[in-house]
Design a protein around this motif. Structure first.
Motif, PDB file in Angstrom:
ATOM      1  N   LEU A 133       0.295  -0.805   0.293  1.00 47.99           N
ATOM      2  CA  LEU A 133      -0.109   0.155  -0.067  1.00 47.99           C
ATOM      3  C   LEU A 133       1.107   0.982   0.290  1.00 47.99           C
ATOM      4  O   LEU A 133       0.246   2.074  -0.958  1.00 47.99           O
ATOM      5  CB  LEU A 133      -1.191   0.368   1.563  1.00 47.99           C
ATOM      6  CG  LEU A 133      -1.807   0.619   1.256  1.00 47.99           C
ATOM      7  CD1 LEU A 133      -2.432   1.567   0.068  1.00 47.99           C
ATOM      8  CD2 LEU A 133      -2.579   1.160   3.018  1.00 47.99           C
ATOM      9  N   ALA A 134       1.633   1.277   0.533  1.00 54.60           N
ATOM     10  CA  ALA A 134       2.588   2.209   0.963  1.00 54.60           C
ATOM     11  C   ALA A 134       3.585   2.803  -0.551  1.00 54.60           C
ATOM     12  O   ALA A 134       3.235   4.124  -0.823  1.00 54.60           O
ATOM     13  CB  ALA A 134       4.016   2.450   2.078  1.00 54.60           C
ATOM     14  N   PRO A 135       3.881   1.977  -0.992  1.00 57.95           N
ATOM     15  CA  PRO A 135       4.345   2.176  -2.873  1.00 57.95           C
ATOM     16  C   PRO A 135       3.020   3.101  -3.284  1.00 57.95           C
ATOM     17  O   PRO A 135       3.660   4.820  -4.386  1.00 57.95           O
ATOM     18  CB  PRO A 135       4.294   1.753  -3.559  1.00 57.95           C
ATOM     19  CG  PRO A 135       5.157   0.880  -2.739  1.00 57.95           C
ATOM     20  CD  PRO A 135       3.637   0.630  -1.375  1.00 57.95           C
ATOM     21  N   CYS A 170      15.985   7.334   4.740  1.00 56.92           N
ATOM     22  CA  CYS A 170      15.155   8.752   4.194  1.00 56.92           C
ATOM     23  C   CYS A 170      15.457   8.595   2.829  1.00 56.92           C
ATOM     24  O   CYS A 170      13.973   8.229   1.874  1.00 56.92           O
ATOM     25  CB  CYS A 170      14.609  10.166   3.925  1.00 56.92           C
ATOM     26  SG  CYS A 170      14.478  10.768   6.115  1.00 56.92           S
ATOM     27  N   GLU A 171      15.916   8.118   2.093  1.00 54.69           N
ATOM     28  CA  GLU A 171      16.838   8.398   0.589  1.00 54.69           C
ATOM     29  C   GLU A 171      16.169   6.901   0.327  1.00 54.69           C
ATOM     30  O   GLU A 171      15.256   6.478  -0.819  1.00 54.69           O
ATOM     31  CB  GLU A 171      17.935   8.413  -0.024  1.00 54.69           C
ATOM     32  CG  GLU A 171      18.571   9.954   0.002  1.00 54.69           C
ATOM     33  CD  GLU A 171      19.536  10.282   0.727  1.00 54.69           C
ATOM     34  OE1 GLU A 171      20.522   9.333   0.092  1.00 54.69           O
ATOM     35  OE2 GLU A 171      19.688  12.066   0.131  1.00 54.69           O
ATOM     36  N   GLU A 176      13.813   5.489  -4.479  1.00 49.95           N
ATOM     37  CA  GLU A 176      14.553   6.514  -5.916  1.00 49.95           C
ATOM     38  C   GLU A 176      14.112   7.619  -5.813  1.00 49.95           C
ATOM     39  O   GLU A 176      13.914   8.568  -6.681  1.00 49.95           O
ATOM     40  CB  GLU A 176      14.286   5.628  -6.631  1.00 49.95           C
ATOM     41  CG  GLU A 176      14.837   4.115  -6.599  1.00 49.95           C
ATOM     42  CD  GLU A 176      15.673   2.878  -7.717  1.00 49.95           C
ATOM     43  OE1 GLU A 176      14.169   3.455  -8.427  1.00 49.95           O
ATOM     44  OE2 GLU A 176      16.214   2.154  -7.674  1.00 49.95           O
ATOM     45  N   GLY A 177      13.343   8.534  -5.051  1.00 50.83           N
ATOM     46  CA  GLY A 177      13.200   9.133  -5.065  1.00 50.83           C
ATOM     47  C   GLY A 177      11.289   9.783  -5.582  1.00 50.83           C
ATOM     48  O   GLY A 177      10.871  10.921  -5.711  1.00 50.83           O
ATOM     49  N   GLY A 203      14.034  16.610  -3.725  1.00 50.34           N
ATOM     50  CA  GLY A 203      15.693  16.309  -3.671  1.00 50.34           C
ATOM     51  C   GLY A 203      16.306  16.098  -2.208  1.00 50.34           C
ATOM     52  O   GLY A 203      16.973  15.611  -2.066  1.00 50.34           O
ATOM     53  N   GLN A 204      15.626  16.677  -2.156  1.00 51.99           N
ATOM     54  CA  GLN A 204      16.171  17.604  -0.446  1.00 51.99           C
ATOM     55  C   GLN A 204      16.427  16.850   0.696  1.00 51.99           C
ATOM     56  O   GLN A 204      14.813  16.527   1.312  1.00 51.99           O
ATOM     57  CB  GLN A 204      17.006  18.771  -0.114  1.00 51.99           C
ATOM     58  CG  GLN A 204      17.370  19.450  -1.746  1.00 51.99           C
ATOM     59  CD  GLN A 204      18.657  19.766  -1.999  1.00 51.99           C
ATOM     60  OE1 GLN A 204      19.097  19.339  -0.503  1.00 51.99           O
ATOM     61  NE2 GLN A 204      19.508  18.740  -2.708  1.00 51.99           N
TER      62      GLN A 204
END
Length: 287
Positions: A133-135, A170-171, A176-177, A203-204
């Motif tokens: 679900l999270a994606p 986090c990344e 992959e962003g 991206g920060q």
């Protein structure tokens, strides 16, 4: 501007501050319409109480989605929390796909555990379903335990006491962003707590913190994610929303400790809701 509207998919406990008894008043105080989709009704939450009632409402989730679709209802965000079954997560995914459109953010709070342990209802199957679900989220808000579960890591390996480690996790959680992350439970100094925020737009990774209250109260995770959601749909950036959420949780935890509120009653936030309303009025930056 029209009042922003959020579909909130959470359980409802009659007593004990958590889930919809936090989500609805917080969003309302922030000038956001809360449209609840209760996944279950409990007489009390399960922390510190025994013998609570439990009414499963999974069979209502599909009809609610269908009726809203037929009525042409739209949302500025879909915000999900605790799920008690894989079927609920499948119904939630259907609702997200039905109402997702440009301008509708999906915020998933992957409620699975805390303090290094999954909740007793969080079976391996439910953990796997949450991982599916999270994606779908635009923003995911795990704590350290939930980050470990989502990443398939050992809890002790997910350290949140150094900036480099927080950036790394986090990344990894961002896929992959592709999604933003507000990773809670970050403590870079002994007297503060907060979150590390990966913003997929920039991206920060940015860090927010607030004074640490050395107590653990039920509902603080729901409180953080609810304030974050309200601020996001009112036009705040991820870091701004997380900063507001961390500060409010700290203030409420401090009040709860000072008042001597029994832990099982949850975080005593209601008397401070006016602060959220005031901040929204002072900075009404709905985009």
């Amino acid at each position: 501007m029209p009042t922003p509207r959020v579909a909130a998919i959470h359980d409802l406990s009659g007593f004990g501050r958590c889930s919809l008894t936090i989500v609805s008043p917080v969003l309302s105080a922030m000038g956001v319409q809360c449209c609840p989709v209760p996944t279950a009704y409990l007489s009390t939450h399960t922390g510190g109480f025994a013998g609570n009632t439990f009414l499963d409402l999974t069979d209502q989730m599909g009809p609610v989605t269908a009726h809203w679709r037929a009525e042409g209802v739209t949302f500025d965000a879909v915000y999900t929390g605790f799920m008690s079954s894989c079927e609920q997560m499948a119904r939630t995914a259907d609702l997200i796909q039905t109402f997702r459109r440009p301008g509708c953010q999906v915020i998933v709070d992957p409620v699975m555990g805390d303090h290094g342990r999954p909740y007793r209802t969080c079976t391996p199957d439910i953990c796997r379903a949450m991982g599916e679900l999270a994606p779908l989220a635009d923003v995911v808000t795990p704590n350290r335990t939930e980050a470990a579960l989502l990443l398939g890591m050992d809890y002790e390996d997910v350290r949140l006491d150094r900036e480099a480690n927080c950036r790394r996790w986090c990344e990894a959680l961002s896929l992959e962003g592709r999604r933003s992350v507000a990773l809670t439970g970050v403590s870079l100094t002994a007297d503060t707590a907060g979150a590390a925020c990966f913003d997929r737009e920039t991206g920060q990774v940015e860090f927010v913190s607030a004074p640490l209250v050395p107590e653990s109260f039920h509902g603080t995770g729901d409180l953080f994610a609810s304030v974050l959601t309200g601020a996001l749909v009112r036009g705040r950036s991820l870091a701004e929303a997380a900063e507001l959420a961390a500060a409010f949780v700290s203030q409420c935890a401090s009040r709860t400790k000072e008042a001597g509120t029994p832990h099982r009653e949850g975080v005593d936030f209601e008397p401070l809701l006016w602060r959220l309303g005031q901040q929204m009025e002072e900075n009404p930056c709905r985009s």
